[in-house]
Scaffold this active site. Structure first.
Site, mmCIF file in Angstrom:
data_model
loop_
_atom_site.group_PDB
_atom_site.id
_atom_site.type_symbol
_atom_site.label_atom_id
_atom_site.label_comp_id
_atom_site.label_asym_id
_atom_site.label_seq_id
_atom_site.Cartn_x
_atom_site.Cartn_y
_atom_site.Cartn_z
ATOM 1 N N GLU A 118 -1.466 -9.246 3.521
ATOM 2 C CA GLU A 118 -1.334 -9.788 4.885
ATOM 3 C C GLU A 118 -2.682 -10.152 5.505
ATOM 4 O O GLU A 118 -2.748 -11.059 6.337
ATOM 5 C CB GLU A 118 -0.572 -8.805 5.785
ATOM 6 C CG GLU A 118 -1.285 -7.505 6.167
ATOM 7 C CD GLU A 118 -1.157 -6.370 5.146
ATOM 8 O OE1 GLU A 118 -0.863 -6.665 3.969
ATOM 9 O OE2 GLU A 118 -1.376 -5.203 5.520
ATOM 10 N N HIS B 281 -3.559 -5.204 0.443
ATOM 11 C CA HIS B 281 -2.957 -5.735 1.676
ATOM 12 C C HIS B 281 -3.003 -7.264 1.685
ATOM 13 O O HIS B 281 -3.959 -7.849 2.191
ATOM 14 C CB HIS B 281 -3.736 -5.227 2.895
ATOM 15 C CG HIS B 281 -3.575 -3.770 3.142
ATOM 16 N ND1 HIS B 281 -2.691 -3.270 4.062
ATOM 17 C CD2 HIS B 281 -4.183 -2.702 2.583
ATOM 18 C CE1 HIS B 281 -2.763 -1.942 4.066
ATOM 19 N NE2 HIS B 281 -3.663 -1.582 3.186
ATOM 20 N N CYS C 83 0.834 -1.204 0.000
ATOM 21 C CA CYS C 83 0.000 0.000 0.000
ATOM 22 C C CYS C 83 0.873 1.260 0.000
ATOM 23 O O CYS C 83 1.486 1.555 -1.008
ATOM 24 C CB CYS C 83 -1.000 -0.050 1.149
ATOM 25 S SG CYS C 83 -2.487 0.888 0.747
#
Ligand code: GLN
Length: 538
Positions: free
Chosen positions: A512, A510, A384
């Protein structure tokens, strides 16, 4: 499996930060491994509508769900443990509850009645708790109540639990109270009094704990368990020791050993079985027995707080286990990075991740970090804001646009290589208005991303207002920074790569958030592999 959904409530006493989320997720894992369909919900007693507007210093990471809810980081634990996506309904705050009730009042739906905490606020809490249960998708709903019993803010929630226990009847609910049993070194003893007081506080609100989960640094003796059972009105087998663990991923097995799942299922009159934790245990084994190690720098501005980049740290654990590599994450504060100390701070690393973030503080250090890793061919993952910094760095140092910037940092920059998204231009309110949740991304077959995902179309979660400015696309491509992933509808650039380097990837989304124990994220796995390869080569 069951006809009516059953409800488990997890409350906390004595102290905050005892790890209710991990206990809820671990119990859920044990129940899921016996064939039950489980979801976990978090009720947060603060007045913000959601944690999206909260600073990470206040509340740690903001976790984003597929449906674009900005939520408490505990939802990340739920997904990582269960591998089942959560949604807007899994996180409810006092702000949201009051907002619904007040909107309803304005629509005149209370028909002239005085609107009060009881019954109107508690009814809305009860309705929110039952939304997931009534969906038909779950056998058991675990509801974690944020905060600590006795807090003024928690009272309506505890009252809602008390009422629901009556409404739903015996064996349909179970209350687990998580407390702390402190060790007083001067006395050389574990102390039960705080737990007794906490259970008493809960009882003053009419709620009797069925199960006590006791956080402790030392094992609880049988005598101590008997004492707690006697003073707190619970069965002895319902006093569960929760001893400090070296990793959160040990907690399901610790709870299994203590029989938490059995006591819960017994209380709910559901069948218990031996949980199938084969895959889980395989993961834990790999995590604990790495064959090699890599050191990855995490460049951010909240690095002193371990909760701020929770999902990134966990994604490294999943990827490390997958590759049997110990990933040592070295937090590096971007505010204190400059060209003069960069070699010293980053030179020894096997990989660098530049973290997501907002605002100006620390961005020049992030840009310097990208320059260093790009020039030294160190594996790089930008997430990001990290991806946006990679684009700015390339513009300034390769395209020679010295004043290139993001309009987030400099509204009047002559070279806005990162621009405000068209859809954001008329947005005034800050809360819940970013580009949020899951979006499709089409991958160019030539890039690393395509190789990593082994798919042409992927979906990933987003949380941002700014984007790669496509007006500069050709200029970047000619110089060697190549967009390799695009939103199929809008053409927004979601991934950039530098093919000249061995492993240089920036993603606008993202990854993650989607990494779980059973599905380590492929991008993190590939990044760890690249770091290992780099380490062996250097
Ligand atoms: N501040 C940047 C944006 O809004 C990046 C956001 C992020 O890193 N999550 O676009």
């Amino acid at each position: 499996m069951t006809t009516n959904p059953k409800y488990i409530f997890v409350t906390g006493g004595v102290s905050s930060s005892l790890g209710k989320g991990i206990i809820a997720a671990s119990l859920a894992k044990l129940l899921q491994s016996q064939g039950y369909r489980i979801t976990i919900q978090k009720l947060d007693p603060y007045i913000n509508i959601d944690p999206g507007t909260l600073n990470p210093y206040e509340h740690g990471e903001c976790y984003v769900t597929d449906d674009g809810a900005e939520t408490d980081l505990d939802l990340g634990h739920y997904e990582r443990f269960l591998n089942v996506p959560t949604s807007q309904a899994n996180n409810v705050t006092t702000g949201r509850i009051y907002q619904s009730v007040i909107d309803k009042e304005r629509r005149g739906e209370f028909l002239g009645k005085t609107v009060q905490v009881i019954p109107h606020i508690t009814d809305e809490i009860k309705r929110r708790i039952q939304i997931l249960g009534n969906s038909g998708d779950y056998d058991i709903v675990i509801t974690e109540i944020g905060g600590t019993v006795g807090d003024i803010e928690s009272l309506p929630y505890i009252e809602a639990v008390r009422q629901l226990e009556w409404d739903l009847g015996e064996h349909n609910t179970c209350v687990i109270h998580l407390t702390l049993v402190p060790y007083l070194s001067a006395a050389g003893e574990l102390k039960t009094k705080p737990t007794q007081h906490s259970v008493k506080t809960l009882m003053e609100s009419g709620v009797q704990a069925d199960i006590l989960v006791c956080r402790t640094e030392h094992p609880l003796s049988e005598g101590l368990k008997t004492k707690l059972a006697r003073f707190c009105n619970v069965k002895k087998e319902a006093v569960i020791e929760s001893i400090d663990a070296s990793t959160i991923y040990d907690v399901p097995n610790l709870m299994l050993h203590e029989g938490l799942d059995k006591v819960v299922l017994n209380q709910l009159q559901l069948k218990s079985d031996v949980p199938n934790l084969e895959r889980w245990n395989e993961f834990v084994k790999r995590h604990k027995n790495p064959k090699s190690e890599v050191t990855i720098g995490l460049i951010g501005k909240y690095v002193e707080l371990q909760d701020s980049y929770k999902s990134i740290l966990e994604a490294f654990i999943h990827a490390g286990a997958e590759k049997e590599v110990k990933v040592i994450v070295e937090p590096i504060h971007s505010e204190y990075l400059s060209e003069s100390n960069i070699e010293f701070k980053l030179g020894h690393l096997d990989g660098v991740l530049v973290a997501p973030g907002f605002g100006e503080r620390g961005i020049e250090g992030k840009i310097d970090a990208v320059k260093f890793v790009r020039e030294n061919n160190i594996p790089f993952l930008g997430i990001c804001l990290g991806m946006q910094m990679a684009v700015i760095e390339y513009a300034r140092n390769v395209l020679n646009l010295k004043d290139a910037n993001s309009v987030e940092m400099d509204e009047k920059t002559p070279n806005p290589v990162i621009n405000l998204m068209e859809s954001q231009k008329n947005v005034v309110n800050k809360g819940g208005t970013m580009r949020l949740g899951t979006w499709d991304c089409k991958l160019e077959t030539k890039g690393i991303a395509h190789k990593v995902y082994q798919s042409e179309m992927i979906t990933e979660r987003h949380r941002h207002r700014f984007e790669f400015n496509s007006a500069y696309k050709a200029q970047f491509e000619n110089a060697g920074l190549i967009p390799t992933g695009f939103n199929p509808d809008t053409g927004l650039v979601e991934i950039v790569e530098i093919p000249e380097n061995d492993w240089f990837v920036g993603v606008q989304y993202h990854p993650e958030y989607k990494s779980t124990v059973s599905n380590p994220h492929p991008l993190f796995v590939a990044f760890v592999s690249a770091a290992l390869k780099y380490k062996k080569k250097k």
